[in-house]
Design a protein around this motif. Structure first.
Motif, PDB file in Angstrom:
ATOM      1  N   LYS A 125       0.819  -1.212   0.000  1.00 46.17           N
ATOM      2  CA  LYS A 125       0.000   0.000   0.000  1.00 46.17           C
ATOM      3  C   LYS A 125       0.855   1.266   0.000  1.00 46.17           C
ATOM      4  O   LYS A 125       0.325   2.381  -0.056  1.00 46.17           O
ATOM      5  CB  LYS A 125      -0.930   0.008   1.213  1.00 46.17           C
ATOM      6  N   ASN A 126       2.160   1.097   0.080  1.00 46.51           N
ATOM      7  CA  ASN A 126       3.058   2.251   0.096  1.00 46.51           C
ATOM      8  C   ASN A 126       3.207   2.848  -1.299  1.00 46.51           C
ATOM      9  O   ASN A 126       2.967   2.183  -2.298  1.00 46.51           O
ATOM     10  CB  ASN A 126       4.429   1.850   0.632  1.00 46.51           C
ATOM     11  N   VAL A 127       3.631   4.102  -1.335  1.00 50.08           N
ATOM     12  CA  VAL A 127       3.830   4.797  -2.609  1.00 50.08           C
ATOM     13  C   VAL A 127       5.298   4.790  -3.009  1.00 50.08           C
ATOM     14  O   VAL A 127       5.630   4.735  -4.190  1.00 50.08           O
ATOM     15  CB  VAL A 127       3.315   6.253  -2.522  1.00 50.08           C
ATOM     16  N   VAL A 128       6.183   4.877  -2.028  1.00 51.71           N
ATOM     17  CA  VAL A 128       7.622   4.876  -2.305  1.00 51.71           C
ATOM     18  C   VAL A 128       8.338   3.939  -1.355  1.00 51.71           C
ATOM     19  O   VAL A 128       7.805   3.552  -0.305  1.00 51.71           O
ATOM     20  CB  VAL A 128       8.237   6.304  -2.193  1.00 51.71           C
ATOM     21  N   ALA A 129       9.557   3.594  -1.718  1.00 54.96           N
ATOM     22  CA  ALA A 129      10.471   2.883  -0.826  1.00 54.96           C
ATOM     23  C   ALA A 129      11.737   3.720  -0.716  1.00 54.96           C
ATOM     24  O   ALA A 129      12.191   4.305  -1.705  1.00 54.96           O
ATOM     25  CB  ALA A 129      10.789   1.489  -1.352  1.00 54.96           C
ATOM     26  N   ALA A 130      12.291   3.782   0.490  1.00 53.56           N
ATOM     27  CA  ALA A 130      13.470   4.616   0.731  1.00 53.56           C
ATOM     28  C   ALA A 130      14.208   4.096   1.959  1.00 53.56           C
ATOM     29  O   ALA A 130      13.759   3.166   2.636  1.00 53.56           O
ATOM     30  CB  ALA A 130      13.070   6.078   0.913  1.00 53.56           C
ATOM     31  N   ILE A 131      15.336   4.714   2.249  1.00 56.58           N
ATOM     32  CA  ILE A 131      16.198   4.291   3.361  1.00 56.58           C
ATOM     33  C   ILE A 131      16.161   5.346   4.452  1.00 56.58           C
ATOM     34  O   ILE A 131      16.228   6.549   4.183  1.00 56.58           O
ATOM     35  CB  ILE A 131      17.657   4.070   2.877  1.00 56.58           C
ATOM     36  N   GLU A 132      16.080   4.898   5.685  1.00 59.63           N
ATOM     37  CA  GLU A 132      16.057   5.815   6.822  1.00 59.63           C
ATOM     38  C   GLU A 132      17.370   6.596   6.953  1.00 59.63           C
ATOM     39  O   GLU A 132      18.440   6.083   6.629  1.00 59.63           O
ATOM     40  CB  GLU A 132      15.807   5.030   8.115  1.00 59.63           C
ATOM     41  N   GLU A 133      17.244   7.807   7.449  1.00 57.51           N
ATOM     42  CA  GLU A 133      18.416   8.650   7.730  1.00 57.51           C
ATOM     43  C   GLU A 133      18.390   9.007   9.217  1.00 57.51           C
ATOM     44  O   GLU A 133      17.921  10.077   9.612  1.00 57.51           O
ATOM     45  CB  GLU A 133      18.400   9.908   6.863  1.00 57.51           C
ATOM     46  N   PRO A 134      18.892   8.108  10.055  1.00 55.79           N
ATOM     47  CA  PRO A 134      18.722   8.241  11.505  1.00 55.79           C
ATOM     48  C   PRO A 134      19.491   9.374  12.167  1.00 55.79           C
ATOM     49  O   PRO A 134      19.200   9.717  13.317  1.00 55.79           O
ATOM     50  CB  PRO A 134      19.197   6.880  12.031  1.00 55.79           C
ATOM     51  N   THR A 135      20.456   9.964  11.472  1.00 53.32           N
ATOM     52  CA  THR A 135      21.215  11.049  12.096  1.00 53.32           C
ATOM     53  C   THR A 135      20.551  12.420  11.923  1.00 53.32           C
ATOM     54  O   THR A 135      21.084  13.425  12.376  1.00 53.32           O
ATOM     55  CB  THR A 135      22.649  11.105  11.542  1.00 53.32           C
ATOM     56  N   VAL A 136      19.396  12.453  11.238  1.00 55.83           N
ATOM     57  CA  VAL A 136      18.650  13.710  11.158  1.00 55.83           C
ATOM     58  C   VAL A 136      18.149  14.057  12.559  1.00 55.83           C
ATOM     59  O   VAL A 136      17.535  13.226  13.235  1.00 55.83           O
ATOM     60  CB  VAL A 136      17.472  13.591  10.168  1.00 55.83           C
ATOM     61  N   LEU A 137      18.412  15.263  12.986  1.00 58.84           N
ATOM     62  CA  LEU A 137      18.150  15.644  14.373  1.00 58.84           C
ATOM     63  C   LEU A 137      16.674  15.882  14.650  1.00 58.84           C
ATOM     64  O   LEU A 137      15.891  16.195  13.757  1.00 58.84           O
ATOM     65  CB  LEU A 137      18.954  16.900  14.715  1.00 58.84           C
ATOM     66  N   GLU A 138      16.316  15.758  15.918  1.00 61.69           N
ATOM     67  CA  GLU A 138      14.920  15.894  16.329  1.00 61.69           C
ATOM     68  C   GLU A 138      14.354  17.264  15.985  1.00 61.69           C
ATOM     69  O   GLU A 138      13.173  17.390  15.646  1.00 61.69           O
ATOM     70  CB  GLU A 138      14.798  15.641  17.839  1.00 61.69           C
ATOM     71  N   ARG A 139      15.170  18.306  16.050  1.00 59.46           N
ATOM     72  CA  ARG A 139      14.646  19.630  15.729  1.00 59.46           C
ATOM     73  C   ARG A 139      14.182  19.711  14.279  1.00 59.46           C
ATOM     74  O   ARG A 139      13.182  20.364  13.983  1.00 59.46           O
ATOM     75  CB  ARG A 139      15.689  20.715  15.998  1.00 59.46           C
ATOM     76  N   VAL A 140      14.907  19.065  13.393  1.00 57.13           N
ATOM     77  CA  VAL A 140      14.503  19.048  11.980  1.00 57.13           C
ATOM     78  C   VAL A 140      13.131  18.412  11.856  1.00 57.13           C
ATOM     79  O   VAL A 140      12.240  18.926  11.166  1.00 57.13           O
ATOM     80  CB  VAL A 140      15.532  18.283  11.135  1.00 57.13           C
ATOM     81  N   ARG A 141      12.940  17.296  12.524  1.00 51.11           N
ATOM     82  CA  ARG A 141      11.660  16.589  12.489  1.00 51.11           C
ATOM     83  C   ARG A 141      10.543  17.462  13.067  1.00 51.11           C
ATOM     84  O   ARG A 141       9.441  17.519  12.520  1.00 51.11           O
ATOM     85  CB  ARG A 141      11.758  15.275  13.273  1.00 51.11           C
ATOM     86  N   TYR A 142      10.849  18.129  14.153  1.00 58.57           N
ATOM     87  CA  TYR A 142       9.847  18.983  14.805  1.00 58.57           C
ATOM     88  C   TYR A 142       9.429  20.146  13.904  1.00 58.57           C
ATOM     89  O   TYR A 142       8.235  20.438  13.761  1.00 58.57           O
ATOM     90  CB  TYR A 142      10.420  19.515  16.120  1.00 58.57           C
ATOM     91  N   GLU A 143      10.397  20.797  13.282  1.00 60.79           N
ATOM     92  CA  GLU A 143      10.104  21.987  12.479  1.00 60.79           C
ATOM     93  C   GLU A 143       9.258  21.664  11.250  1.00 60.79           C
ATOM     94  O   GLU A 143       8.483  22.502  10.783  1.00 60.79           O
ATOM     95  CB  GLU A 143      11.404  22.678  12.043  1.00 60.79           C
ATOM     96  N   ILE A 144       9.381  20.451  10.727  1.00 57.74           N
ATOM     97  CA  ILE A 144       8.590  20.096   9.538  1.00 57.74           C
ATOM     98  C   ILE A 144       7.313  19.346   9.910  1.00 57.74           C
ATOM     99  O   ILE A 144       6.630  18.801   9.051  1.00 57.74           O
ATOM    100  CB  ILE A 144       9.413  19.280   8.530  1.00 57.74           C
ATOM    101  N   ARG A 145       7.025  19.293  11.201  1.00 61.25           N
ATOM    102  CA  ARG A 145       5.792  18.696  11.730  1.00 61.25           C
ATOM    103  C   ARG A 145       5.707  17.194  11.464  1.00 61.25           C
ATOM    104  O   ARG A 145       4.648  16.651  11.163  1.00 61.25           O
ATOM    105  CB  ARG A 145       4.557  19.408  11.157  1.00 61.25           C
TER     106      ARG A 145
END
Length: 326
Positions: A125-145
């Motif tokens: 049911k997914n649209v894309v497949a990709a690889i996780e980027e775990p070193t992206v910081l929490e603030r980045v995640r927070y700012e983009i909601r």
């Protein structure tokens, strides 16, 4: 298999290296259809790219993307706007309608083994497949909601169900999301892809998009120091380091910079020497920076928390610059 690249003249050489590696390591594929969306690749470079394809009895299909006004309004096209990155959101409009699945690849990648297993990944049911980027910081995640439970993925490699992408008008939705986070986004279309598709991304093993600087990160550093919840195992990361299928020269330690200590740079030069771009000189003026960057890599092995603190410092500075441009 359908493959798509997007590049300007600046990245034409790297595209040539990637293209050569794709053809060489997948030479037994009966059908390998490659599209290049050009955002200003010069005639000479296009000729070299076509000659690479001819060497393997292939042909590339060039799609010129010049007028972006009907896709991106002026409110989005500031100094940070890069059509060579944002252009991947237009694959639904630009690629032929008979293309229903496509693998998007960044130009700064080399392919070391067959990508058949990758391309045949079941998306469900997914649209894309990709690889996780775990070193992206929490603030980045927070700012983009981005929800806390959602993984952040790297958009340098995307296996796309183009049929669903078109049916749901996802390119336009992601562009719209980009506008909504314009003053909070550091990574442009990658942030927007994560924001819109957060629950519709199939996670792939890291060997299919292995970031060369992850050579210095242990599994424990990613899960404990960076707090990532990963879909892959410690053994998956170990395999990716030893035998990556797709090698991604992400980060600042690029092999084409004079003085680079990139641990996988031999792979880049192996293919570059076979291309018509072999005589193009490397980038200079960064020797000291390359040395400092490599020292940071070495510190990462013994004390990843220091690497995270350095990243947080520069990310906070970047957000400060964003706030000043409002």
């Amino acid at each position: 298999m359908n493959i798509v690249y997007i590049a300007n003249e600046k990245f034409a050489m790297h595209l040539g290296v990637s293209l050569y590696s794709l053809y060489e390591r997948n030479r037994h594929e009966k059908e390998l259809r490659v599209f290049i969306i050009s955002t200003g690749i010069g005639g000479d470079s296009l000729g070299k790219l076509k000659s690479i394809a001819r060497k393997f009895g292939r042909a590339v299909e060039i799609i010129e993307l010049k007028d972006t006004s009907k896709y991106f309004d002026t409110g989005l096209q500031d100094a940070s706007f890069d059509i060579s990155k944002m252009g991947r959101l237009l694959v639904g409009e630009l690629l032929p309608t008979d293309v229903e699945r496509v693998l998007y690849l960044d130009c700064d990648m080399v392919i070391l083994h067959s990508i058949r297993e990758l391309y045949d990944t079941k998306l469900g049911k997914n649209v894309v497949a990709a690889i996780e980027e775990p070193t992206v910081l929490e603030r980045v995640r927070y700012e983009i909601r981005l929800d806390y439970e959602a993984s952040y993925v790297n958009a340098g490699l995307l296996l796309i169900d183009l049929k669903k992408w078109r049916e749901e008008n996802l390119g336009e939705k992601i562009i719209s999301y980009s506008k909504s986070i314009w003053d909070k986004s550091l990574f442009g279309e990658q942030d927007a892809i994560n924001g819109v598709l957060r629950w519709r991304i199939k996670k792939l093993p890291p060997k299919f998009n292995f970031f060369s600087n992850y050579k210095y990160f242990s599994y424990r550093a990613l899960t404990k120091v960076y707090g990532a919840t990963l879909s892959y195992t410690k053994e998956d990361l170990k395999e990716a380091k030893k035998r990556p299928v797709v090698l991604h020269f992400a980060g600042d330690e690029r092999p084409w910079c004079i003085g680079s200590y990139n641990p996988y740079k031999r792979a880049y030069f192996y293919f570059k020497e076979k291309t018509p771009f072999r005589e193009v000189p490397l980038e200079g003026g960064k020797k000291i920076y390359m040395l400092i960057y490599h020292m940071m890599d070495l510190v990462t092995v013994v004390c990843p928390r220091v690497r995270k603190l350095i990243s947080e410092y520069y990310i906070n500075k970047a957000y400060k610059r964003l706030s000043e441009r409002k």
